[in-house]
Write a protein that holds these residues in place. Structure first.
Motif, mmCIF file in Angstrom:
data_model
loop_
_atom_site.group_PDB
_atom_site.id
_atom_site.type_symbol
_atom_site.label_atom_id
_atom_site.label_comp_id
_atom_site.label_asym_id
_atom_site.label_seq_id
_atom_site.Cartn_x
_atom_site.Cartn_y
_atom_site.Cartn_z
ATOM 1 N N PRO A 1 90.012 0.237 47.630
ATOM 2 C CA PRO A 1 89.618 0.528 46.248
ATOM 3 C C PRO A 1 90.107 -0.536 45.276
ATOM 4 C CG PRO A 1 90.834 2.355 47.275
ATOM 5 C CD PRO A 1 91.062 1.135 48.097
ATOM 6 N N GLY A 2 89.375 -0.654 44.181
ATOM 7 C CA GLY A 2 89.819 -1.456 43.053
ATOM 8 C C GLY A 2 90.577 -0.587 42.071
ATOM 9 N N MET A 3 90.161 -0.622 40.820
ATOM 10 C CA MET A 3 90.872 0.115 39.774
ATOM 11 C C MET A 3 90.605 1.611 39.894
ATOM 12 S SD MET A 3 90.627 -0.335 35.623
ATOM 13 C CE MET A 3 91.603 -1.839 35.571
ATOM 14 N N VAL A 4 91.644 2.353 40.246
ATOM 15 C CA VAL A 4 91.558 3.813 40.381
ATOM 16 C C VAL A 4 92.580 4.435 39.441
ATOM 17 C CG1 VAL A 4 91.646 5.779 41.941
ATOM 18 C CG2 VAL A 4 90.991 3.527 42.822
ATOM 19 N N ARG A 5 92.135 5.327 38.607
ATOM 20 C CA ARG A 5 93.074 6.012 37.709
ATOM 21 C C ARG A 5 93.479 7.334 38.341
ATOM 22 N NH1 ARG A 5 92.770 6.348 31.177
ATOM 23 N NH2 ARG A 5 94.926 7.049 30.878
ATOM 24 N N GLY B 1 90.631 1.068 27.323
ATOM 25 C CA GLY B 1 89.317 0.533 27.032
ATOM 26 C C GLY B 1 88.363 0.460 28.206
ATOM 27 N N VAL B 2 88.823 0.860 29.389
ATOM 28 C CA VAL B 2 87.969 0.790 30.580
ATOM 29 C C VAL B 2 87.122 2.056 30.657
ATOM 30 C CG1 VAL B 2 87.892 0.605 33.093
ATOM 31 C CG2 VAL B 2 89.658 -0.627 31.789
ATOM 32 N N ASP B 3 85.816 1.874 30.643
ATOM 33 C CA ASP B 3 84.911 3.012 30.723
ATOM 34 C C ASP B 3 84.813 3.477 32.170
ATOM 35 O OD1 ASP B 3 83.024 4.932 30.052
ATOM 36 O OD2 ASP B 3 81.348 3.545 30.304
ATOM 37 N N VAL C 1 84.714 -1.968 50.241
ATOM 38 C CA VAL C 1 85.377 -2.312 48.984
ATOM 39 C C VAL C 1 84.671 -1.543 47.882
ATOM 40 C CG1 VAL C 1 85.935 -4.143 47.343
ATOM 41 C CG2 VAL C 1 86.033 -4.603 49.807
ATOM 42 N N VAL C 2 85.413 -0.754 47.144
ATOM 43 C CA VAL C 2 84.798 0.095 46.116
ATOM 44 C C VAL C 2 85.536 -0.105 44.795
ATOM 45 C CG1 VAL C 2 86.173 2.070 46.952
ATOM 46 C CG2 VAL C 2 84.214 2.471 45.461
ATOM 47 N N LYS C 3 84.773 -0.467 43.758
ATOM 48 C CA LYS C 3 85.333 -0.717 42.436
ATOM 49 C C LYS C 3 84.502 0.028 41.391
ATOM 50 C CE LYS C 3 84.939 -5.259 42.363
ATOM 51 N NZ LYS C 3 84.349 -5.728 43.632
ATOM 52 N N PRO C 4 85.077 0.277 40.229
ATOM 53 C CA PRO C 4 84.264 0.858 39.155
ATOM 54 C C PRO C 4 83.293 -0.186 38.619
ATOM 55 C CG PRO C 4 86.456 0.313 38.342
ATOM 56 C CD PRO C 4 86.484 0.086 39.825
ATOM 57 N N LEU C 5 82.223 0.274 38.002
ATOM 58 C CA LEU C 5 81.230 -0.629 37.425
ATOM 59 C C LEU C 5 81.875 -1.596 36.433
ATOM 60 C CD1 LEU C 5 78.237 -1.403 37.099
ATOM 61 C CD2 LEU C 5 78.054 0.399 35.355
ATOM 62 N N ALA C 6 82.914 -1.146 35.745
ATOM 63 C CA ALA C 6 83.559 -1.966 34.716
ATOM 64 C C ALA C 6 84.428 -3.077 35.290
ATOM 65 C CB ALA C 6 84.409 -1.077 33.809
ATOM 66 N N GLN C 7 84.613 -3.101 36.600
ATOM 67 C CA GLN C 7 85.489 -4.105 37.205
ATOM 68 C C GLN C 7 84.686 -5.022 38.125
ATOM 69 O OE1 GLN C 7 88.426 -2.707 40.060
ATOM 70 N NE2 GLN C 7 89.816 -4.372 39.561
ATOM 71 N N ALA C 8 84.596 -6.292 37.753
ATOM 72 C CA ALA C 8 83.919 -7.268 38.604
ATOM 73 C C ALA C 8 84.888 -7.914 39.581
ATOM 74 C CB ALA C 8 83.248 -8.340 37.750
ATOM 75 N N SER C 9 86.148 -8.048 39.185
ATOM 76 C CA SER C 9 87.179 -8.624 40.046
ATOM 77 C C SER C 9 88.535 -8.208 39.498
ATOM 78 C CB SER C 9 87.083 -10.153 40.073
ATOM 79 O OG SER C 9 87.520 -10.689 38.829
ATOM 80 N N HIS D 1 90.518 -9.985 37.929
ATOM 81 C CA HIS D 1 90.752 -10.634 36.652
ATOM 82 C C HIS D 1 89.653 -10.384 35.622
ATOM 83 C CE1 HIS D 1 93.224 -12.995 39.481
ATOM 84 N NE2 HIS D 1 94.004 -13.216 38.440
ATOM 85 N N LYS D 2 88.596 -9.723 36.030
ATOM 86 C CA LYS D 2 87.486 -9.534 35.101
ATOM 87 C C LYS D 2 87.128 -8.058 35.012
ATOM 88 C CE LYS D 2 83.052 -11.674 33.814
ATOM 89 N NZ LYS D 2 83.597 -12.279 32.578
ATOM 90 N N VAL D 3 87.621 -7.425 33.955
ATOM 91 C CA VAL D 3 87.402 -6.001 33.720
ATOM 92 C C VAL D 3 86.836 -5.847 32.316
ATOM 93 C CG1 VAL D 3 88.483 -3.733 33.541
ATOM 94 C CG2 VAL D 3 89.313 -5.382 35.234
ATOM 95 N N HIS D 4 85.741 -5.118 32.195
ATOM 96 C CA HIS D 4 85.155 -4.885 30.879
ATOM 97 C C HIS D 4 85.943 -3.797 30.161
ATOM 98 C CE1 HIS D 4 82.217 -4.567 27.699
ATOM 99 N NE2 HIS D 4 82.187 -3.253 27.876
ATOM 100 N N ARG D 5 86.397 -4.121 28.956
ATOM 101 C CA ARG D 5 87.148 -3.177 28.144
ATOM 102 C C ARG D 5 86.484 -3.051 26.786
ATOM 103 N NH1 ARG D 5 92.310 -2.281 30.530
ATOM 104 N NH2 ARG D 5 92.768 -3.812 32.169
ATOM 105 N N THR D 6 86.326 -1.840 26.314
ATOM 106 C CA THR D 6 85.771 -1.592 24.990
ATOM 107 C C THR D 6 86.902 -1.636 23.978
ATOM 108 O OG1 THR D 6 84.075 -0.157 25.951
ATOM 109 C CG2 THR D 6 84.487 0.033 23.561
ATOM 110 N N PRO D 7 86.794 -2.485 22.959
ATOM 111 C CA PRO D 7 87.875 -2.551 21.961
ATOM 112 C C PRO D 7 88.099 -1.199 21.289
ATOM 113 C CG PRO D 7 86.322 -4.367 21.692
ATOM 114 C CD PRO D 7 85.697 -3.390 22.650
ATOM 115 N N SER D 8 89.364 -0.879 21.044
ATOM 116 C CA SER D 8 89.672 0.384 20.360
ATOM 117 C C SER D 8 89.279 0.275 18.909
ATOM 118 C CB SER D 8 91.160 0.707 20.481
ATOM 119 O OG SER D 8 91.943 -0.352 19.952
#
Length: 260
Positions: A186-190, A212-214, A242-250, A252-259
């Motif tokens: 897994p990648g980013m798992v909360r 900020g991670v959707d 390998v399983v990651k959320p849509l917001a995580q490409a790698s 080092h590259k995670v899409h975050r929505t600004p607060s």
């Protein structure tokens, strides 16, 4: 103390799965989904109260076990019984986020002991029962950290790279025997504890990991993959997912929505 074993249970006609690190997170979610898929799940973890509640919920068996303790691992193998169909090596975790030049050697040792040596000891102890089942599966929970390095993750990435290489080696060594060897990375798992443990209970630092991670992955998302891999026809070996959320490409590259 273990009061019953799979051998003694009237439900022992179900295939047996052993899940380590089952007291929370991916381990607990995997135990639930495997039980729903028809497995009799042996829930193993250090926190007896948690796994006992889980075992009661899913009609499984609770076995308190620290995977770094050889005696407790032997007791786990005895409780699991003579035939085990699935082993999910999930016990693991990360400690700290220091650069290598400032790394805490004790944290590195602990991560290696749990993630690598623990996986080794449980696998070695349960391998005879996995082979005796005639259709055994070893499923190691790795990480994208076992594939890609990142700053501050030296100790954890080293440990998870160890898990990945051990998985690949074991698959080569068991060729021709009725045990397949798989990895879910897994990648980013909360989860409720992973980041908190990494930052020694610092809730602000733990929350910042996901800020900020959707929709980061959940434990149930990963458990769904675990159950899918485990329930493929036995001639199908899913080497690696390998399983990651849509917001995580790698890493080092995670899409975050600004607060706001």
């Amino acid at each position: 103390m273990v009061e019953k074993s799979v051998e003694q249970s009237p439900a022992s006609t179900r295939p047996v799965a052993v899940v380590t690190g089952a007291s929370s997170g991916i381990g607990a979610a995997s135990a639930r989904q495997l039980a729903a898929a028809g497995y009799r799940v042996v829930c193993a973890a250090r926190r007896a109260d948690r796994i006992e509640a889980l075992a009661d919920e899913i009609d499984g068996i609770a076995v308190p076990c620290d995977v770094t303790d050889p005696d407790q691992v032997r007791a786990l193998a005895e409780a699991a019984g003579p035939a085990v169909h699935l082993l999910v090596n999930n016990a693991g975790g990360a400690l700290g986020l220091d650069p290598v030049e400032h790394a805490d050697a004790d944290d590195w040792r602990r991560m290696y002991e749990i993630n690598v040596i623990g996986t080794l000891q449980v696998t070695r102890a349960l391998l005879p029962a996995l082979e005796a089942s005639g259709a055994g599966t070893i499923l190691n929970i790795g990480s994208t950290a076992g594939r890609i390095a990142y700053e501050g993750g030296g100790g954890y990435t080293a440990a998870k790279h160890g898990v990945a290489v051990m998985t690949e080696t074991l698959r080569l060594e068991l060729l021709g025997r009725p045990v397949r060897v798989c990895e879910v990375a897994p990648g980013m798992v909360r989860t409720e504890e992973f980041a908190l443990t990494r930052f020694d209970g610092d809730t602000e630092r733990a929350a910042a990991v996901y800020a900020g991670v959707d929709e980061p992955l959940t434990a149930d998302d990963v458990a769904d993959v675990v159950a899918w891999v485990a329930t493929r026809p036995h001639h199908v070996n899913v080497d690696l997912v390998v399983v990651k959320p849509l917001a995580q490409a790698s890493q080092h590259k995670v899409h975050r929505t600004p607060s706001s």
